[in-house]
Design a protein around this motif. Sequence first.
Motif, PDB file in Angstrom:
ATOM      1  N   TYR A  61       7.591   8.445   2.365  1.00  0.00           N
ATOM      2  CA  TYR A  61       6.629   7.416   1.986  1.00  0.00           C
ATOM      3  C   TYR A  61       5.609   7.961   0.995  1.00  0.00           C
ATOM      4  O   TYR A  61       5.104   9.054   1.146  1.00  0.00           O
ATOM      5  N   ILE A  62       5.328   7.138  -0.030  1.00  0.00           N
ATOM      6  CA  ILE A  62       4.370   7.475  -1.072  1.00  0.00           C
ATOM      7  C   ILE A  62       3.245   6.447  -0.990  1.00  0.00           C
ATOM      8  O   ILE A  62       3.457   5.255  -1.221  1.00  0.00           O
ATOM      9  N   HIS A  63       2.057   6.914  -0.630  1.00  0.00           N
ATOM     10  CA  HIS A  63       0.907   6.028  -0.449  1.00  0.00           C
ATOM     11  C   HIS A  63       0.312   5.669  -1.815  1.00  0.00           C
ATOM     12  O   HIS A  63       0.159   6.539  -2.679  1.00  0.00           O
ATOM     13  N   LEU A  64      -0.002   4.392  -2.002  1.00  0.00           N
ATOM     14  CA  LEU A  64      -0.662   3.943  -3.219  1.00  0.00           C
ATOM     15  C   LEU A  64      -2.151   3.861  -2.943  1.00  0.00           C
ATOM     16  O   LEU A  64      -2.581   3.318  -1.938  1.00  0.00           O
ATOM     17  N   GLU A  65      -2.936   4.406  -3.840  1.00  0.00           N
ATOM     18  CA  GLU A  65      -4.404   4.443  -3.638  1.00  0.00           C
ATOM     19  C   GLU A  65      -4.960   3.020  -3.634  1.00  0.00           C
ATOM     20  O   GLU A  65      -4.479   2.166  -4.365  1.00  0.00           O
ATOM     21  N   GLU A  66      -5.968   2.798  -2.821  1.00  0.00           N
ATOM     22  CA  GLU A  66      -6.573   1.451  -2.760  1.00  0.00           C
ATOM     23  C   GLU A  66      -7.731   1.341  -3.697  1.00  0.00           C
ATOM     24  O   GLU A  66      -8.343   2.258  -4.092  1.00  0.00           O
ATOM     25  N   LYS A 108       0.807  -1.223   0.000  1.00  0.00           N
ATOM     26  CA  LYS A 108       0.000   0.000   0.000  1.00  0.00           C
ATOM     27  C   LYS A 108       0.838   1.269   0.000  1.00  0.00           C
ATOM     28  O   LYS A 108       0.304   2.361  -0.088  1.00  0.00           O
ATOM     29  N   GLU A 109       2.162   1.109   0.132  1.00  0.00           N
ATOM     30  CA  GLU A 109       3.032   2.276   0.038  1.00  0.00           C
ATOM     31  C   GLU A 109       4.416   1.853  -0.396  1.00  0.00           C
ATOM     32  O   GLU A 109       4.822   0.713  -0.210  1.00  0.00           O
ATOM     33  N   VAL A 110       5.108   2.778  -0.993  1.00  0.00           N
ATOM     34  CA  VAL A 110       6.507   2.603  -1.347  1.00  0.00           C
ATOM     35  C   VAL A 110       7.269   3.748  -0.687  1.00  0.00           C
ATOM     36  O   VAL A 110       6.676   4.727  -0.229  1.00  0.00           O
TER      37      VAL A 110
END
Length: 183
Positions: free
Chosen positions: A178-183, A165-167
């Motif tokens: 941290y870069i959040h990935l949308e769900e 959910k994040e990189v």
Amino acid sequence: MTAQRVLKFFETKSHDYASLQVTLPEEINNVLLSIRKRLNPGDFNFEEDKGNAHFQAHSTIFFGLGQEDIEPIAHYLRNYGAIPFTLFGTLRVFTSNDNFDVGYFPVKCDDLGHIHFGLRSLLHKNPPSFKDEYTPHVTLGYFNKGCIEPGSINPNFTSMSCLVKEVSFHFKDETPVYIHLEE
């Protein structure tokens, strides 16, 4: 490794490049840490490896970035949602570095390859010491040359899966953003 040597490592350690990594859940980190604790501490290359107290399971998506690359990367990653990620198999070893070997477990995750090659094209960069391939993997550790053999570690798991959910973008001094990935 003595306390003084650990302190010196963290005071002086920095990389020539920034990197983009998948930060894995605590469950996977704990499994890999338990494997590391069964190994001979003298086998680890402490010029590269931080030791068990500072171990964080990760999968490198791209190494060879500049500090300025964080904005285009964050923008590019807006196209991605949570990424299915499966760790599997037996220990494998990258031996291409002259100073150390990298012990790793393979990963099934098509999105990591798509992100890697997409960023390579977007940023017009070829990672140093990479060829035209990209091997999705989770690093177990950095070892002294010849101290770790492929298949030599039974991981006690068939596979472990999660949704990423994040990189994290790691600056040259290893400071993460941290870069959040949308769900």
